[in-house]
Design a protein around this motif. Sequence first.
Motif, mmCIF file in Angstrom:
data_model
loop_
_atom_site.group_PDB
_atom_site.id
_atom_site.type_symbol
_atom_site.label_atom_id
_atom_site.label_comp_id
_atom_site.label_asym_id
_atom_site.label_seq_id
_atom_site.Cartn_x
_atom_site.Cartn_y
_atom_site.Cartn_z
ATOM 1 N N VAL A 16 0.868 -1.185 0.000
ATOM 2 C CA VAL A 16 0.000 0.000 0.000
ATOM 3 C C VAL A 16 0.904 1.235 0.000
ATOM 4 O O VAL A 16 2.037 1.185 0.489
ATOM 5 N N LEU A 69 -6.941 3.918 4.565
ATOM 6 C CA LEU A 69 -6.433 4.149 3.211
ATOM 7 C C LEU A 69 -6.858 5.531 2.738
ATOM 8 O O LEU A 69 -8.029 5.916 2.860
ATOM 9 N N HIS A 72 -7.180 6.853 -3.517
ATOM 10 C CA HIS A 72 -6.318 6.372 -4.588
ATOM 11 C C HIS A 72 -6.933 6.771 -5.924
ATOM 12 O O HIS A 72 -8.157 6.860 -6.072
ATOM 13 N N HIS A 96 -8.632 0.272 -5.188
ATOM 14 C CA HIS A 96 -7.599 -0.552 -4.549
ATOM 15 C C HIS A 96 -8.177 -1.906 -4.182
ATOM 16 O O HIS A 96 -9.357 -1.998 -3.819
ATOM 17 N N LEU A 142 0.901 -5.456 5.910
ATOM 18 C CA LEU A 142 0.824 -4.386 4.929
ATOM 19 C C LEU A 142 2.204 -3.765 4.767
ATOM 20 O O LEU A 142 2.859 -3.403 5.763
#
Length: 569
Positions: free
Chosen positions: A274, A293, A296, A300, A369
Amino acid sequence: MNSPRKPGSFPATNPDQPKAKTQTKANANEKSKQQKTDREDKSPERAEAKLPKLGSRKQPHDKSTPKQDNRQSKKQRDLRQSSENSESKHEENGASVPKNANNVGKNEKQDSAQRKHQSKSDEKPAPKCQRKKERDLSNNDKEESLESSKGKLDAKPRQRHESAIKTDVSQDASPAVSAHSPDRQEKSAEQTPKRVDDTLGKVLKATIDKLKIKKNERSNASSCVNDITDKVIAFLKRNTTWCEEIERLRTGSYYENVKICEPDEFDVMLTIPVERVDIREFDEAGAFYSIALKRHPTRHPLDRFLNEDKTIQASEMMSEFRDAVKKAVEKLPYQIEIQRKKPKCPAVTLEIKMGENGKTISVDFVLGLKVHRASWPDFTKDGFKIENWLGKKEKANMKHQPFYLVPKYEGKGNTEHDGVVAKDTWRISFSHVEKLILNKHGHSKTCCEEVGQKCCRKDCLKLLKYLLQQLKEVDSKSNKMSSFCSYHAKTTLLHACATRGTDNEWAYSQLANCFKLLLEEFVKYLRIRHLPNFFVPSHNLLHQASQSSCDFLANAVEFQCNNNFPIFS
């Protein structure tokens, strides 16, 4: 009792004999002169004058001081007085002495009185203690003069004997002095710990030899784990949409070359990359975080696990990951058993039975992650102090590495904080940097290489891990050791290496001292129940352990250290 009179010593005189008076006076004068001459010959000065000289050798006391001459004159006076006393005794016993002889005695008394008065006028009266010292010196001079009159053959052995005595005295003091002298106490204090360290060093080196892993077992275990990992990753990429970009990260003690006893445990982190994440602290401990998050440009793969506030549902990800791993190992040609899910554990644990020797190895697949951004989070700025150990350049290179987040929580999973439940929190991990540090563990680049100096950093870590493992086995019933793990030992070593960065401070020849010093620091952390995370200082690794448990472990470590580790035998 009257002493016998020698015949012919004194002429018999009778006052009743009037004849030959003149002849009697003449004979008396001659005999008195003869007696005077005899007495002078018997004096110490004449006796010394008549002693023959022993070759050309110079006597050690030829040069006499005026004080010594005065002392000799005193001796002469004593001898003359004794001779006069003997003459008076002869007179009392009936021996008649001529008048001239008595006059000679009076003259001698007057002369001696004059000489005595002259010596007193020339010399100041000395105190009693000084006169006593002078008498002692005169006695010593007399004894030395008598010893010096012996032959040359006796002189050389005496010199050799005296030199041998002086050498013995200079090397070893008398027992009464040496037992209480500070130098002897310091030497004994230095030698005793050295003997203890020698004994301890042998115990520790023998233990390290016992902890070594056999090459064939290591090779067989690693090949088996690598094969299973490759097939699990391939299955996940094919069958799980959000795992298409999954990567493998080899971490843990096996890949850090600090595994002990047997190659029976492996940690494999499977990570999802990520880029843009928002990290928020979940609690005041500074160990757990909620991850959101950021926007984006495209969709994603992890969007399916997002809450309304864009935070990632770690518990949902772990559940799907676990199911996928189960399916991946079902048809593998190994005897694999998946362990039940452990509370708060971010890993899927596989137990693999090896067909060759019947041993079992454990593999932990950990979901993570991978966060790659310009810098590490702000809460790491006060940690990672390796400037004086590995250098500023190495630190800068390592800080360009990504960091990892693993789904892990503490306490009750349903506990909520700012809309986020505990089971959806993450913990930050720098396990890949820890592996780099331990592989580049030396201050110099050649540390532990063939051309460099061997250090004991990794050996100290192995010994501390083994000590914790043994103490856990001994105390398996009371469960007081359940809060402690090998990561506490690794963190203690990292702090110690950052404090003592040079290779000389970790020389392999000083293994016993280095290990004892490491244990002292570990006990210090236990006593205050505070062991800071090496990368995140605000995170106390002992905050879950009780003070009684920390004291119990500290006492156990001190007992083993003070008794040369009987638990290692």
